[in-house]
Write an enzyme that holds these catalytic residues in place. Structure first.
Site, short mmCIF file in Angstrom:
data_model
loop_
_atom_site.label_atom_id
_atom_site.label_comp_id
_atom_site.label_asym_id
_atom_site.label_seq_id
_atom_site.Cartn_x
_atom_site.Cartn_y
_atom_site.Cartn_z
N ARG A 53 -9.36 -54.25 -33.83
CA ARG A 53 -8.47 -54.55 -33.13
C ARG A 53 -8.45 -54.05 -31.50
NH1 ARG A 53 -5.83 -50.62 -31.05
NH2 ARG A 53 -4.09 -50.33 -32.31
N GLU A 59 2.03 -52.08 -25.19
CA GLU A 59 2.31 -50.04 -25.94
C GLU A 59 3.31 -49.41 -25.55
OE1 GLU A 59 -0.64 -49.56 -27.37
OE2 GLU A 59 -1.39 -50.80 -25.65
N HIS A 60 3.63 -48.35 -26.93
CA HIS A 60 4.75 -48.39 -27.83
C HIS A 60 6.17 -48.68 -27.35
CE1 HIS A 60 2.97 -43.95 -27.86
NE2 HIS A 60 2.45 -44.33 -26.55
N GLY A 165 -12.64 -43.24 -35.38
CA GLY A 165 -12.05 -42.77 -34.43
C GLY A 165 -11.45 -42.84 -33.01
N SER A 170 -10.32 -49.05 -36.90
CA SER A 170 -11.66 -48.98 -38.65
C SER A 170 -11.08 -49.34 -39.75
CB SER A 170 -12.59 -48.40 -38.29
OG SER A 170 -12.15 -46.53 -38.26
N ASP A 217 -2.00 -53.53 -36.39
CA ASP A 217 -2.83 -53.70 -36.77
C ASP A 217 -3.69 -54.65 -37.68
OD1 ASP A 217 -2.91 -51.20 -34.52
OD2 ASP A 217 -3.48 -50.26 -36.45
N SER A 264 -6.43 -36.49 -29.18
CA SER A 264 -5.54 -35.94 -28.65
C SER A 264 -4.74 -35.67 -30.76
CB SER A 264 -3.87 -37.21 -28.47
OG SER A 264 -2.25 -36.22 -28.58
N LYS A 266 -2.74 -35.66 -33.60
CA LYS A 266 -0.74 -36.72 -33.35
C LYS A 266 -0.18 -35.13 -34.06
CE LYS A 266 -2.26 -40.96 -33.29
NZ LYS A 266 -3.36 -41.40 -34.25
#
Length: 528
Positions: A53, A59-60, A165, A170, A217, A264, A266
């Site tokens: 997706r 976002e956020h 990634g 995925s 997701d 990044s 996390k």
């Protein structure tokens, strides 16, 4: 509003006698069936499929319980499956990608769950996550069959083309395909899985490998539809409502998804990035509540959001000052009105400290001591900061949530005399989102900014980061079809970004880094 994916909407099932198969099944099933036969010297019984997706806008804001607008993409995970009738059942896994080694494990004869060791990084763990939630569902669905007896043994061949990634989910695609396959294998052809159930059970699946997520997701992977975006709501319950993109005269609506290839970490960056943003938006909600004399209802226990969030503030504000005791239910028009009001309140009460709030400032606003604020807000997860940017973070959350609703309204009520009208208006919302992510939420990075700039100069109408940011993927609204700009955008990105920043990039890596998709069908089954 189109019908949401509730209990009665079934995961689509197709078979070899179907006159017309959906695009992904027609393109990919013949190949995976051949590979299964080559690997196991037998035919599979069915193929389960679920896509990746991309989040178009929103976002956020999911951890503040505001709705988002993702879509399923043309890149997916497939599992070809043969059900075995064995006294000592086992599951064999083969992956088309040789870097994922073959695995085999026994199924407990007493019906207990297969163990998952999250400390071991192995692709089979993600299969076991899907297996676990499907097994749990089966135990509730038919306890007389599954409470103390083993699941059916399986031979499984897995293949996928969702770049790993890259922030395109995925892992969620794989787990959704696995859960669907396990339920189908054990319940047989007479049982038809609902989208709501598949979405509901898979949301928690990645928790078993130590990953927490909010449900977007899985909702997008399961509930995607061709030519539709999904309005995904988290309150009062997880729900996905498909909205059709307008039919344009001369162009297709396509999306170029470009990976910055910036990873990044996390865990390492969380104290200054993700964890800190959660603390900032939670603190902002409580400072707003204190300013307007309302009390936030406790949110999710065991996280920093047990202090409530910005959606909770919106609800209690409207209950107190507008005598509307019913919390916002996701309705587009009332949501636009309320979020617009929230932005006014943010300017009224937080704009005087645009430079940021110190711990002392926040403690004073909340009428508590430094020590109490530190204990209640800053100890759940590690954070590092000089000041808390409450104004910027709250403004982003409310304005981004408003853009989601405006995007849905644009898709459903606007009329467009020319194709360009749609691209300009929807693209403007995406560009505003990127500006907010960059300037207010500070989750962009130079590579994201560069890719967006190149794309917009070469035929994209809307370009923004997608996913958590600080690297990862970008998404671009680009006219498709014979008169479109897809190739121009791809070529510009390849020459002006990838070959400059990564001079040793291979053709295969470049092909993986820039992908093109139209809104795609979600989870489905193909029976042989």
């Amino acid at each position: 509003m189109t019908k949401s994916h509730s209990e009665e909407v079934i995961v689509p099932e197709f078979n070899s006698s179907a006159k017309e198969l959906p695009r992904p099944l027609a393109e990919k099933c013949p190949s995976i069936i051949k590979k299964f036969i080559s690997a196991y010297d037998a035919k599979p019984d069915f193929v389960a499929r679920s896509p990746g997706r991309v989040n178009l806008i929103g976002e956020h804001i999911d951890y503040c319980d505001f709705s988002v607008l993702p879509l399923a993409i043309d890149f997916d995970m497939l599992c070809a499956v043969k059900v075995l009738n064995e006294k000592n059942p086992s599951i064999t896994l083969i992956n088309a990608d040789p870097k994922f080694a073959q695995r085999k494990f026994d199924l407990p004869l007493d019906g207990s769950y297969v163990t998952i060791d999250p400390s071991v990084s192995d692709w089979s763990n993600y299969f076991k996550c899907g297996l676990h939630v499907a097994h749990s569902f089966l135990k509730k669905l038919a306890p007389e069959r599954f409470a103390s007896a083993p699941l059916a043994g399986l031979q499984v061949f897995c293949e996928g083309d969702v770049p790993t990634g890259s922030g395109l989910s995925s892992s969620a695609a794989f787990i959704c395909a696995v859960a669907l396959a396990v339920v189908k294998a054990n319940m047989g052809p007479g049982y038809h899985m609902s989208k709501q159930n598949l979405m509901r059970i898979t949301v928690v699946a990645e928790h078993y490998v130590g990953v927490n997520n909010g449900g977007m997701d899985q909702a997008a992977s399961v509930c995607g539809e061709e030519d539709h975006a999904l309005y995904v709501e988290f309150k009062p319950q997880l729900k996905a409502t498909p909205f059709k993109f307008p039919q344009l005269k001369n162009h297709e609506i396509s999306f170029v998804i470009a990976n910055t290839l910036v990873v990044s970490n996390k865990f390492e960056t969380a104290p200054t990035n993700y964890n800190l943003r959660v603390v900032e938006v939670t603190t902002a909600a409580n400072v707003l509540a204190a300013t307007y004399g309302v009390v936030l209802l406790s949110g999710k226990e065991g996280s920093s959001t047990n202090k409530g969030n910005l959606r909770d503030f919106m609800n209690v504000y409207y209950a107190r000052y507008h005598n509307i005791s019913t919390p916002w239910n996701g309705d587009i028009e009332s949501g636009i009105e309320r979020l617009t009001k929230m932005l006014v309140l943010v300017e009224e009460s937080l704009a005087n400290k645009k430079q940021g709030f110190s711990v002392d400032d926040v403690a004073q606003s909340l009428n508590c001591s430094r020590e109490e604020f530190t204990r209640d807000y800053l100890t759940t997860s590690p954070v590092r900061f000089q000041v808390l940017k409450l104004y910027q973070r709250a403004k982003h959350v409310y304005s981004e949530s408003l853009r989601v609703l405006k995007a849905v309204k644009l898709m459903t009520t606007a009329s467009f005399t020319a194709d360009e009208d749609f691209f300009k208006q929807f693209g403007a919302l995406m560009n505003e989102s990127q500006a907010s992510c960059d300037k207010l939420y500070e989750c962009s990075c130079p590579e994201i900014d560069k890719i967006c700039s190149i794309a917009l100069s070469n035929g994209s109408y809307g370009s923004r980061l997608t996913g958590a940011g600080w690297g990862g993927c970008t998404v671009h609204l680009v006219p498709g079809g014979p008169n479109g700009n897809i190739e121009k955008v791809k070529e510009a990105l390849a020459n002006e970004f990838y070959k400059v920043k990564y001079p040793k990039i291979t053709d295969a890596e470049l092909e993986n880094a820039i992908i093109v998709s139209k809104p795609a069908l979600g989870s489905c089954l193909y029976e042989l």
